[in-house]
Every structure is written in C-alpha cells, then in structure tokens.
Design an enzyme around this catalytic site. Sequence first.
Site, mmCIF file in Angstrom:
data_model
loop_
_atom_site.group_PDB
_atom_site.id
_atom_site.type_symbol
_atom_site.label_atom_id
_atom_site.label_comp_id
_atom_site.label_asym_id
_atom_site.label_seq_id
_atom_site.Cartn_x
_atom_site.Cartn_y
_atom_site.Cartn_z
ATOM 1 N N CYS A 292 2.899 -0.869 -12.130
ATOM 2 C CA CYS A 292 3.341 0.315 -12.878
ATOM 3 C C CYS A 292 4.483 -0.101 -13.809
ATOM 4 O O CYS A 292 5.600 0.408 -13.734
ATOM 5 C CB CYS A 292 3.761 1.438 -11.941
ATOM 6 S SG CYS A 292 5.067 1.005 -10.761
ATOM 7 N N ASP B 28 -1.348 -3.830 -5.572
ATOM 8 C CA ASP B 28 -0.451 -3.017 -6.397
ATOM 9 C C ASP B 28 0.925 -3.662 -6.265
ATOM 10 O O ASP B 28 1.734 -3.281 -5.429
ATOM 11 C CB ASP B 28 -0.446 -1.573 -5.890
ATOM 12 C CG ASP B 28 0.367 -0.646 -6.778
ATOM 13 O OD1 ASP B 28 0.859 -1.099 -7.819
ATOM 14 O OD2 ASP B 28 0.525 0.528 -6.410
ATOM 15 N N LYS C 223 -3.432 4.997 -2.967
ATOM 16 C CA LYS C 223 -4.615 4.167 -3.160
ATOM 17 C C LYS C 223 -5.370 3.975 -1.846
ATOM 18 O O LYS C 223 -6.601 3.913 -1.829
ATOM 19 C CB LYS C 223 -4.196 2.827 -3.779
ATOM 20 C CG LYS C 223 -3.556 2.986 -5.165
ATOM 21 C CD LYS C 223 -3.048 1.677 -5.706
ATOM 22 C CE LYS C 223 -2.366 1.855 -7.051
ATOM 23 N NZ LYS C 223 -1.116 2.651 -6.953
ATOM 24 N N ASP D 185 2.047 -3.239 4.063
ATOM 25 C CA ASP D 185 3.281 -3.019 3.335
ATOM 26 C C ASP D 185 4.437 -3.485 4.207
ATOM 27 O O ASP D 185 4.332 -3.483 5.436
ATOM 28 C CB ASP D 185 3.451 -1.540 2.973
ATOM 29 C CG ASP D 185 4.429 -1.326 1.825
ATOM 30 O OD1 ASP D 185 3.974 -1.123 0.682
ATOM 31 O OD2 ASP D 185 5.650 -1.368 2.070
ATOM 32 N N ALA E 12 0.782 -1.227 0.000
ATOM 33 C CA ALA E 12 0.000 0.000 0.000
ATOM 34 C C ALA E 12 0.819 1.284 0.000
ATOM 35 O O ALA E 12 0.369 2.298 -0.543
ATOM 36 C CB ALA E 12 -0.922 0.009 1.222
ATOM 37 N N ALA E 13 1.979 1.285 0.662
ATOM 38 C CA ALA E 13 2.724 2.532 0.830
ATOM 39 C C ALA E 13 3.278 3.031 -0.511
ATOM 40 O O ALA E 13 3.559 2.222 -1.396
ATOM 41 C CB ALA E 13 3.859 2.305 1.822
ATOM 42 N N PRO E 14 3.384 4.375 -0.675
ATOM 43 C CA PRO E 14 3.189 5.432 0.312
ATOM 44 C C PRO E 14 1.755 5.868 0.530
ATOM 45 O O PRO E 14 1.518 6.789 1.303
ATOM 46 C CB PRO E 14 4.024 6.576 -0.250
ATOM 47 C CG PRO E 14 3.948 6.396 -1.723
ATOM 48 C CD PRO E 14 3.940 4.907 -1.947
ATOM 49 N N GLY E 15 0.784 5.241 -0.167
ATOM 50 C CA GLY E 15 -0.570 5.379 0.311
ATOM 51 C C GLY E 15 -1.603 6.073 -0.536
ATOM 52 O O GLY E 15 -2.725 6.281 -0.080
ATOM 53 N N ASP F 155 5.248 -8.768 5.524
ATOM 54 C CA ASP F 155 5.599 -9.344 4.229
ATOM 55 C C ASP F 155 4.430 -10.209 3.780
ATOM 56 O O ASP F 155 4.023 -11.151 4.482
ATOM 57 C CB ASP F 155 6.864 -10.192 4.377
ATOM 58 C CG ASP F 155 7.390 -10.710 3.053
ATOM 59 O OD1 ASP F 155 6.583 -10.938 2.124
ATOM 60 O OD2 ASP F 155 8.611 -10.905 2.941
#
Length: 422
Positions: A353, A300, A243, A258, A238-241, A284
């Site tokens: 990405c 992600d 979404k 994360d 999730a980080a840096p956040g 993890d």
Amino acid sequence: MARPKLASDPVGLAPRRAALRLLDAVLRRGIAIEAEMDRACKGLAPADRGLAHAIAAETLRWLPDLDALIDSATRNRLADDAKARFALRMALAQALRLGTPGHAAIATVLPLVEGGPRRLVHGVFGTLMRGDAALADMPHLPDLFALRWEQSHGTAMVDAARAAIAQPPPIDLTVIEGRDAPHGVSLMPGHVRLPAGASVPALEGFAEGGWWVQDIAASIPARLLGAGGRRCVLDLCAAPGGKTLQLAAAGWRVTSVDSSNSRLARLSENLARTGLSAQIVEADLREWAPDAVADAVLLDAPCSATGIFRRHPDVLHRVRPAIIAETAALQAQMLARAAEWVRPGGTLVYAVCSLEPEEGERRIAAFLAERDDYAIAAVAAEELPAGIVPLADGTVRTGPNMLQDDGAMDGFYIARLRRGEG
C-alpha cells in the site's frame, strides 16, 4: 508534552489535550496516530475520543497550509515543535475545517499553553480570524511527497492526492456473495461504498458478518487469485485480515501468518464474526517457513504505507526516505523467502500500500532480474474495477487519481507472478 488532566479543567479540554498528544506523537516522535490512540485518549468517552482523532487528523491533512497562515501572522517564526504552534494549528483546524466557533476553538486550546506563549497564541489567532483567514479548496502536500510523486507519477497524481487528502474518504465494504450488506454504490462485484463517517458496528449486517471494511484497492490482490477450490494459500503479513477473509470466502484453505499478536487477535475476531476459517500463525517471516509449498502465496509486504494517506494523513508527516529504503530492503528479503514457498506452476501475488516505486515497480523488476523461474502473470482490465487499467507490463498501480468521481481509492502496487513448472 501536555500536562496531566486537572479537576478544574474546562469543558472540552480533555479531547484537545488528547489531540495534542496525538500530534506530538506523529510530528515529534514519528508514531502513527492509530498506534497512539489508546494511550493518548485513555479515559475518554467514545465521543471525545472521536473528537480528539478528528482534530489531530484534520490538522495533519492541512498542516502545510495551517503553518503558512501562522507564519503570515508572526514576526519571528515559531519553531516547528513549539507548543504555541501546536496550539494554533489545532485552533485553526477547528475553526476553519471542523466548524467550531472561533471563541470555542481558542478557549479550549489556550489552557494547553502556559505563560507568554499563551498570549502569543491568543493574539495570532485573533489577528488571523479578524483578517478573515481561510484555507484553499485543496491542501498542499508536504514538500517531500509533492516532489517525489511529481517525479514518479506526474503532476496529475499530485493534484489528485491534494484533492483526496482534503477530507476523510468514503467507507468501502467487501461483501461475501449472497450475504446482506448496507445499500451503497457498488464499483465492482462484492463491493459497496458508503459515505465517510458511518458508524461501522451500527451498519446493516455487521453482527451477521456478511461484510468487512476494506478499501477497494486493498481488495484487489486477493481477487487476483480467483476461486480457491480448496487449494492451499499462504496469506503473509495477513493481519488484520481483510485478505484472509476474502480468500476463505473464495474457497481457499488459508494459512494466515503475521508477527503481531494484537493484530492477529483482530483477525480472529473478524473470522469469528464472519463465520469463516483460517489457520493462524504468529511468526516472523524472516525466521518462519511452512511445512510444504502452497498453491498460491499472497505477500502483502510491510511498507511505508504512503498509499493510504487519505485515511491516515499522519503517514506523510512520519515517513522519510530512510524509512522507504529500509522497507524496500525488508520487502526484498521477504519476497525472496515467499518465492520458495510456491509450488511449480503456482501463483505469487505481491502487494504494497505504497506509492513509492522503490517498494513497487522497482522491487518487482529487481526480483525478476534474479529469478528466471518467475514471470508476470498479466492482470486483465476485466479483473479490476471499471476504469482501472493495468500497467503495460501487466502489473497494477492504483492511486487517488483513479475513481475520482466516486471518491477515489488508496495507492497500491500489485504484481501477480507465476512460477515456472520446470
């Protein structure tokens, strides 16, 4: 690679020394610029820190072309990792791209080179400048990615990528409905695009937390889950956040997972600034599991990140096929685990990405071949920015060949999957 700072260093040398450290980290050690910034720029004022980053990033944007110029003016080719080549790259990037006067560009890099190579650097730079050296309108991509992307996506994508990497991209903001945001171009609801170079903390509404920086492509995965209605969602990696903030603002009850403590700290800061809430878990994903299945999962996944080359040109000089293969294997492992955490009838959104099919289209094809309890929940064109069309199978591929008249967008692959009820 660069010697320690001395009291007698000339004005302007410190940021050039930091830029050299950044380039050394990327090109010799395969470390991302952002991961090296604090160490390389330690003790620098914000303006010098920004200059160091700009010199390094501009050098990387135009690296093949800068090297071609250097090679045209040397009798014997300099080694790729020669300090003289590094110094010439930096001097040329400043003179030809950043508007630094030639005498200042060379004067501030010569102290980084000692002995005979210093005379070589001075001579080659002078020869090129007297010969009216210039760069083309668009930089060339490293051969590896020019070839890969032509094979995967066609010549038009390569041309679009060359245009996109030529200069820093615009700044995209995701805006909470009803909150104030700076004036700019809106390419879809809840989005504002600003010119490159804006100081984010100084923008209207930053302190009030009504928006956050997020490329428009990166905002699509969370948008595809719609309104939450207080249902449960897992935001994985999730980080840096960005979404997480989207999901929380859309009414989901979010658990953000994360493995990076420092990146989760940024997520906590963003939640505090925006007034949104989420449960944060440092873990993890290969070892962690939730207590119960969720209504939706957004993965992600870690990837090669070749799709964000506009903002991080270093990625095209660090990533190799072995890295792409490693991340694809990791994605398969994480996707298999995440699929078990979705309730029957629930939704799994997978995003990377990356512009590499191994991490996108082929990854989802392999997953669906193994899991007959999942199917693609096709994305409709109206769920995307105007002009973006889903692929034939209902998944989404974005890239620099899209929204070109408005500043383009990052490269993502996104698949929305539905788990069967049975």
